[in-house]
Structure formats: structure tokens, C-alpha cells
Write an enzyme that holds these catalytic residues in place. Structure first.
Site, PDB file in Angstrom:
ATOM      1  CB  CYS A  63      -0.729   0.310   1.149  1.00  0.00           C
ATOM      2  SG  CYS A  63      -2.346   0.998   0.755  1.00  0.00           S
ATOM      3  CG  ASP A 101      -7.535  -1.671  -4.480  1.00  0.00           C
ATOM      4  OD1 ASP A 101      -7.614  -0.469  -4.149  1.00  0.00           O
ATOM      5  OD2 ASP A 101      -6.148  -1.669  -4.365  1.00  0.00           O
ATOM      6  CG  HIS A 147      -6.441  -1.603  -1.237  1.00  0.00           C
ATOM      7  ND1 HIS A 147      -5.046  -1.037  -2.233  1.00  0.00           N
ATOM      8  CD2 HIS A 147      -5.881  -1.053   0.007  1.00  0.00           C
ATOM      9  CE1 HIS A 147      -4.317  -0.644  -1.098  1.00  0.00           C
ATOM     10  NE2 HIS A 147      -4.467  -0.076  -0.126  1.00  0.00           N
TER      11      HIS A 147
END
Length: 221
Positions: free
Chosen positions: A117, A162, A190
Site C-alpha cells: 500500500c 481494488d 486492496h
């Protein structure tokens, strides 16, 4: 068994979580956290790398701002994590990654970087600015930094579901970094690699990890 060790950085000392392989090392990997700190997930990544023969070092990026911070995966934790990464800034984050890589190189180890991330973008910058072989997992902040040329091998992992990384963003990675390996996992969202809670997607996580280990095995010889 992992342990904390001090890590000198340009902005002051912080702690870093370290895992060692049981046998001879195949290289070392800097592990860059999400916005939640050095969580159980990040320490598990370090343990998996050590089990595969790599030294793993995960700096506690928030230590300069709020030592020992580990945040929950909820709205409050997300808000606090976003605040901390905004205060830290990517320039300081890359400097911390450079300090970790330098500490490992000083031990005679070939070094790569993996991030998740927010950490996925730090890993990308670790490649383009520091010359580290890099694996970036679902780096939602990558696109503005894709024009810089890669200085080492580069791999990206994305979930097709995502909402933070639409298809056109993934396509930008392919177009601007054509030499990189770009993988998209159809059933993944995600944070699909963060076990064990949703949105963890075990099949995608396992395949991405297999590819990640093959990447570091090849490029950290």
C-alpha cells in the site's frame, strides 16, 4: 525468532524489526509497512522471508513521530495512519529505507525492498531513487512517480477489484515501466495479501508471494 534492533537514520534513531534465516543468507529485504505500522502482518512477512532464506528488516517508520505506533485496521486507525504518513512525507520515508538498506549492505548483503500500500510506493521509490530491486504491492500512490526510470528490476502486484487503483492506473504502470513485471489478480481487492482477515484473498496472496520470492531469489544472488 524476530527481534527489534536500533536503526540510525538521517532524522534520528528508530527501531526496526529483524528476522534472520536459520541457515546461510540468500540476501536481505527491506520490508515497508502499510499506514498501520509494523503490525503482525508485517512481522509475518519478515518471518516468511527469513523462512525462505532472506534477512528481513522492517523499519518502524512512525517512530520519529509517535514511537511504537501500531494501528487497528478500522476507520480510526486508517485516519491516524494517513495523518502520520502525511506528516512523515515520502522524502523522509525514502531516507529511512535508504538507512535500512545501508545497514544491511554494511553486513555484506545484497538488498531488495518490498512494500505494501503506502509502502508499495516507498518500494517503487526505493527502486528509482536507491537502485534496489523492488516489489510493490497495491501501491495506490505510485502513478505520479512512474515517469522516473527504474534503476533495478521491478515487480508490481494489484487486485482487479481494488477501488483505489482503477484499471487505467494499472495500465499506466505497464506503459511507463514496460520492463517491469505487472500482475493483476482477478478476485483480489486492496490489501489482498494481508492475512488473515478480509480483504485477504489466499489464492492471490499465495501466487503473488511465490512470484515475489522467485524475484528476490533471482535478483539478490
Amino acid at each position: 525468532m524476530g527481534h527489534w534492533q536500533p536503526l540510525p537514520t538521517p532524522s534520528g534513531p528508530i527501531e526496526a524489526w529483524r528476522e534472520e534465516p536459520a541457515g546461510p543468507s540468500r540476501g536481505a529485504v527491506v520490508v515497508v509497512q502499510e499506514i498501520f505500522g509494523v503490525t503482525d502482518h508485517i512481522r509475518a512477512v519478515c518471518a516468511q522471508l527469513a523462512a525462505a532464506g532472506f534477512v528481513a528488516l522492517a523499519p518502524a517508520f512512525f517512530d520519529r513521530l509517535a514511537p511504537g505506533t501500531v494501528l487497528p485496521y478500522d476507520a480510526e486507525g486508517t485516519a491516524r495512519g494517513r495523518e502520520l504518513v502525511a506528516r512523515l512525507g515520502l522524502e523522509d520515508a525514502v531516507a529511512i529505507a535508504a538507512a535500512a538498506a545501508g545497514a544491511l549492505r554494511a553486513q555484506g548483503l545484497a538488498v531488495g525492498i518490498v512494500g505494501f500500500c503506502w509502502g508499495g510506493t516507498v518500494a517503487l521509490l526505493g527502486n528509482t531513487r536507491l537502485g534496489l530491486p523492488a516489489v510493490s504491492y497495491y501501491g495506490a500512490r505510485n502513478v505520479p512517480y512512474l515517469d522516473a526510470p527504474a534503476r533495478a528490476p521491478l515487480m508490481f502486484h494489484f487486485g482487479a477489484l481494488d477501488p483505489h487503483i482503477p484499471p487505467e492506473a494499472v495500465e499506466a504502470h505497464r506503459r511507463k515501466q514496460p520492463q517491469a513485471q505487472v500482475f493483476v489478480y482477478p478476485q483480489a481487492d486492496h490489501a489482498f495479501a494481508r492475512a488473515p482477515d478480509p480483504p485477504y484473498q489466499p489464492e492471490a496472496a499465495a501466487l503473488a508471494w511465490q512470484r515475489t520470492l522467485a524475484f528476490f531469489t533471482e535478483h539478490l544472488r
